[in-house]
Motif scaffolding. Structure first.
Motif, short mmCIF file in Angstrom:
data_model
loop_
_atom_site.label_atom_id
_atom_site.label_comp_id
_atom_site.label_asym_id
_atom_site.label_seq_id
_atom_site.Cartn_x
_atom_site.Cartn_y
_atom_site.Cartn_z
N GLU A 290 0.75 -1.07 -0.13
CA GLU A 290 0.04 -0.20 -0.02
C GLU A 290 0.72 1.27 0.27
O GLU A 290 1.95 1.11 0.14
N MET A 291 0.14 2.41 -0.29
CA MET A 291 0.93 3.73 0.09
C MET A 291 0.24 4.54 1.06
O MET A 291 -0.98 4.66 0.88
N ASN A 292 0.71 4.96 1.90
CA ASN A 292 0.43 5.98 2.81
C ASN A 292 0.66 7.25 2.45
O ASN A 292 1.71 7.99 2.22
N THR A 293 -0.55 7.87 2.17
CA THR A 293 -0.49 9.42 1.56
C THR A 293 -0.26 10.37 2.57
O THR A 293 -1.10 11.39 2.60
N ARG A 294 0.83 10.27 3.69
CA ARG A 294 0.77 11.33 4.48
C ARG A 294 2.10 11.04 5.14
O ARG A 294 3.08 10.10 4.69
N LEU A 295 2.50 11.86 6.22
CA LEU A 295 3.63 11.72 6.82
C LEU A 295 3.54 10.47 7.77
O LEU A 295 2.50 10.27 8.28
N GLN A 296 4.55 9.59 7.96
CA GLN A 296 4.25 8.51 9.08
C GLN A 296 4.74 8.78 10.22
O GLN A 296 5.68 9.75 10.53
N VAL A 297 4.38 7.93 11.15
CA VAL A 297 4.69 7.92 12.61
C VAL A 297 6.18 8.04 12.59
O VAL A 297 6.94 8.45 13.32
N GLU A 298 6.95 7.28 11.82
CA GLU A 298 8.24 6.83 11.92
C GLU A 298 9.13 7.74 11.03
O GLU A 298 10.49 7.05 10.93
N HIS A 299 8.58 8.75 10.81
CA HIS A 299 9.83 9.57 9.66
C HIS A 299 10.68 10.21 10.61
O HIS A 299 11.50 10.52 9.91
N PRO A 300 10.67 10.27 11.95
CA PRO A 300 12.38 10.69 12.60
C PRO A 300 13.18 10.03 12.32
O PRO A 300 14.41 10.30 11.77
N VAL A 301 13.22 8.89 11.93
CA VAL A 301 14.53 8.02 11.92
C VAL A 301 14.88 8.32 10.44
O VAL A 301 16.28 8.31 10.36
N THR A 302 14.21 8.62 9.47
CA THR A 302 14.74 9.28 7.99
C THR A 302 15.28 10.53 8.38
O THR A 302 16.43 10.69 7.59
N GLU A 303 14.71 11.20 8.88
CA GLU A 303 15.23 12.70 9.26
C GLU A 303 16.46 12.68 9.86
O GLU A 303 17.40 13.35 9.39
#
Length: 684
Positions: A290-303
């Motif tokens: 699937e594709m989540n069309t939003r910011l993810q909860v886990e976005h900080p690790v990518t940051e």
């Protein structure tokens, strides 16, 4: 850049978005329900607007009230965070119609990718491999059963709308397929307003890998590497990390290119995530989920590994800017791991919890980042999602990041609300987690080893020492205490008497602790408590009690010495008892009066009584008073924090009492129903 942005969310994500707005010099507008009037995101925003009562449908999910709040505060744009309306195409369209910028993808992309059935067909046409499963939208229960039979067990039921694991059901037994379909539909309807389901082949021991993508309105699309999200419980992510130890540079490039094509296929703009299921034994055979069309909860690790602020990128893209970099300029440096701290009790089957935050200490600085919506003195309630905060650690390599995160969790203190922080710390020390040998079933498979083996006896001993009366020195002579003011069990011509204390923890049997003075110390006898890490222990002999003393008591810390060993606990009091915390675990020790319990307990606390395992709302009542039921038959469903809990008959018998109806709000341990065994059952 915008001058004013309304954040249409709550909790830690609202706080996190507000932080970036502040750094960019953008005025922030928070919205809040009656349940969140004193919440942290309300305190930190430049402006805050009440949008309704606690029920999400009348506040955070009300498009009209959010748009009105934006109009009244002069907001030019709305950031939806994640959850609630973040992936609601109608909301994105309504923002555009109101002349507001929706900080997210176009409504058309949300609509397309939000329908998992259409999304699979779209990316398949773009050459992206997809998980085998049912085809067609709006399948009836019978059609879902037929599709499952054609695919073969086990299968995964998934809501076509929404995400976050809500409503997903892994079904291995065809005999319960109908019941699981009904439960999945109820949860999907409650969470997303849409009970459409699809069915997919279940991949045994899979790994969950997702790719972060960024796209602007000028045709530029890049990926920012992957996140490993395989550590899950009930299809909910608990630990996420970047990068994944599974992917080679070649596989990363291949999956990244597939994610970019998936984003292009729906005309995506903004930050999004393309999720893949990966067979652990053959990583090259990955499938689009699937594709989540939003910011993810886990976005900080990518940051942390890219050095990019994804919220800032969302804002700049929404304001019309180009990305400013291409794929060749994306660099992944070091390793980052995130742990989701949730209001749930691992010792009671991870049931949702809630309560007033009595004491709070969250680590930050250096290699640790905590994204949190918590503040001391605020009631977390049971109305919304159970996630309270996220603790994120960075290191030059994975081993360092794991070590930092375990230490950060040990330093996390949340008293007044039962959390999963201790469970997360043990999970991060699991040998397979340390080695990187992960799959989505690891947590459920090894769950017993990740739970505490019992309540440490030191917890009860410390509480007893805290309850030992301490005499008040004379005003005129601070160095002297009147012996008649000392309740120390002194006896004429004999040894001091034992003082008996009765304690209990929610869901645990009562424990008896005896204390008596012994010189400058106190003898402490814990008669029935589990030893630390040793499981249940027999009662200690009265001739061999521990020797202890209260060393120090401050506003937030309790220090005791037991048999020469010092034990320090974070400390807070509540109307019902004492909260103690240590190494990410916490315990709520309550005074137990056995006489009072016997007087007022009666049969209502026996095996016939069904009580609420958590505070929440009764959503389904399947029986009536006088109805015959079988052992294990489902009687009621209680929902809290978007989680359903089925209440089943403890034995065969007759429903002799039913104290709730659909929609009833219940407290933890509140009596719901009574099932009285039939005479033949009792005699048998």
């Amino acid at each position: 850049m915008f001058t004013t942005v309304l954040v249409a969310n709550r909790g830690e994500i609202a706080v996190r978005v507000i932080r970036t707005l502040r750094e960019l010099g953008v005025r922030s507008v928070a919205v809040f329900s009656d349940a969140d009037a004193d919440a942290r995101h309300v305190r930190e925003a430049d402006t805050a607007v009440r949008i309704g009562p606690a029920a999400a449908a009348e506040s955070y999910l009300s498009v009209e009230r959010l748009l009105d709040a934006a109009r009244r505060t002069g907001a030019e744009a709305i950031h939806p965070g994640y959850g609630f309306l973040a992936e609601n195409a109608a909301f994105a369209a309504a923002c555009a119609e109101a002349g507001l910028t929706f900080i997210g993808p176009p409504a058309s992309a949300i609509s397309l990718m939000g329908d998992k059935i259409r999304a699979k067909a779209t990316v398949r046409a773009a050459g992206v491999p997809v998980v085998p499963g049912s085809s067609g939208s709006g399948l009836s229960d019978a059609e879902l059963v037929a599709a499952a039979e054609e695919i073969g067990m086990p299968v995964l039921l998934k809501p076509s709308a929404g995400g976050g694991g809500k409503g997903m059901r892994l079904v291995r037994d065809p005999g319960v397929l109908g019941e699981e379909i009904a439960a999945a539909r109820r949860e999907a309807k409650s969470s997303f307003g849409d009970d459409t389901l699809l069915v997919e082949r279940w991949v045994d021991r899979p790994r969950h890998i997702e790719i972060q993508v960024l796209a602007d309105a000028h045709g530029n699309v890049v990926h920012l590497g992957e996140r490993e999200c395989s550590l899950q419980r009930r299809h909910q992510k608990v630990i996420e990390e970047a990068p994944s130890v599974l992917l080679t540079p070649e596989l990363r490039a291949s999956m990244g290119a597939a994610a970019v094509e998936a984003a292009r296929s729906c005309g995506y703009v903004g930050a999004g995530t393309v999720e893949f299921i990966v067979p652990g034994g053959d990583p090259s055979s990955y499938y689009f989920m699937e594709m989540n069309t939003r910011l993810q909860v886990e976005h900080p690790v990518t940051e942390l590994i890219t050095g990019l602020d994804l919220v800032e990128q969302q804002l700049r893209v929404a304001a019309g800017s180009e990305l400013g970099f291409d794929q060749s300029q994306v660099r992944l440096t070091g390793h980052a791991i995130e742990a989701r701290v949730c209001a749930e009790d691992p010792a009671r089957g991870f049931l949702p919890s809630g309560g007033m935050v009595l004491a709070l200490s969250e680590p930050s600085g250096g290699c640790v980042r905590t994204d949190s919506g918590l503040v001391a003195g605020v009631d977390t309630g049971s109305t919304y999602d159970p996630m309270l905060s996220k603790v994120i650690a960075y290191g030059p390599d994975r081993a360092a990041a794991l070590r930092v995160l375990r230490g950060a969790l040990a330093d996390t203190v949340i008293l007044g609300v039962q959390t999963n922080a201790g469970f997360l710390r043990r999970l991060l020390a699991h040998p397979d987690v340390v080695s990187g040998n992960l799959d989505t079933g690891l947590v459920e498979r090894d769950l017993p080893s990740l739970l505490p083996e019992g309540i440490p006896s030191q917890v009860y001993a410390a509480t007893a020492l805290l309850n030992v009366p301490r005499p008040t020195p004379s005003r005129n002579r601070p160095d002297w205490v009147d012996p008649f003011d000392s309740a120390n069990g002194w006896r004429l011509g004999g040894t001091p008497a034992w003082t008996v204390h009765h304690f209990r923890l929610p869901g645990q049997d009562p424990v008896t602790v005896r204390t008596r003075p012994s010189g400058s110390d106190t003898e402490v006898l814990v008669e029935s408590a589990a030893g630390e890490g040793a499981g249940p222990q027999p009662a200690r002999s009265p001739s061999a009690p521990a020797r202890g003393r209260l060393v120090e008591l401050t506003a937030d810390q309790l220090t005791v010495e037991l048999d020469g060993i010092t034990h320090r606990f974070a400390y807070a009091t509540s109307p019902e008892g004492v909260w103690l915390g240590r190494d990410a675990d916490s315990w709520h020790v309550q005074t137990h009066d056995p006489v009072e319990a016997n007087l007022h307990g009666g049969t209502r606390t026996g095996a016939d009584t069904l009580a609420a395992p958590m505070p929440g709302t009764v959503t389904v009542v399947k029986v009536a008073v006088g109805e015959k039921v079988a052992a294990g038959q489902s009687l009621l469903v209680v929902e809290a924090m978007k989680m359903e809990h089925v209440i089943s008959a403890p034995h065969a018998g007759t429903v002799t009492e039913l104290d709730v109806t659909p929609g009833s709000t219940v407290a933890m341990d509140q009596v719901l129903a009574v099932v009285t065994p039939d005479p033949e059952e009792e005699s048998g």
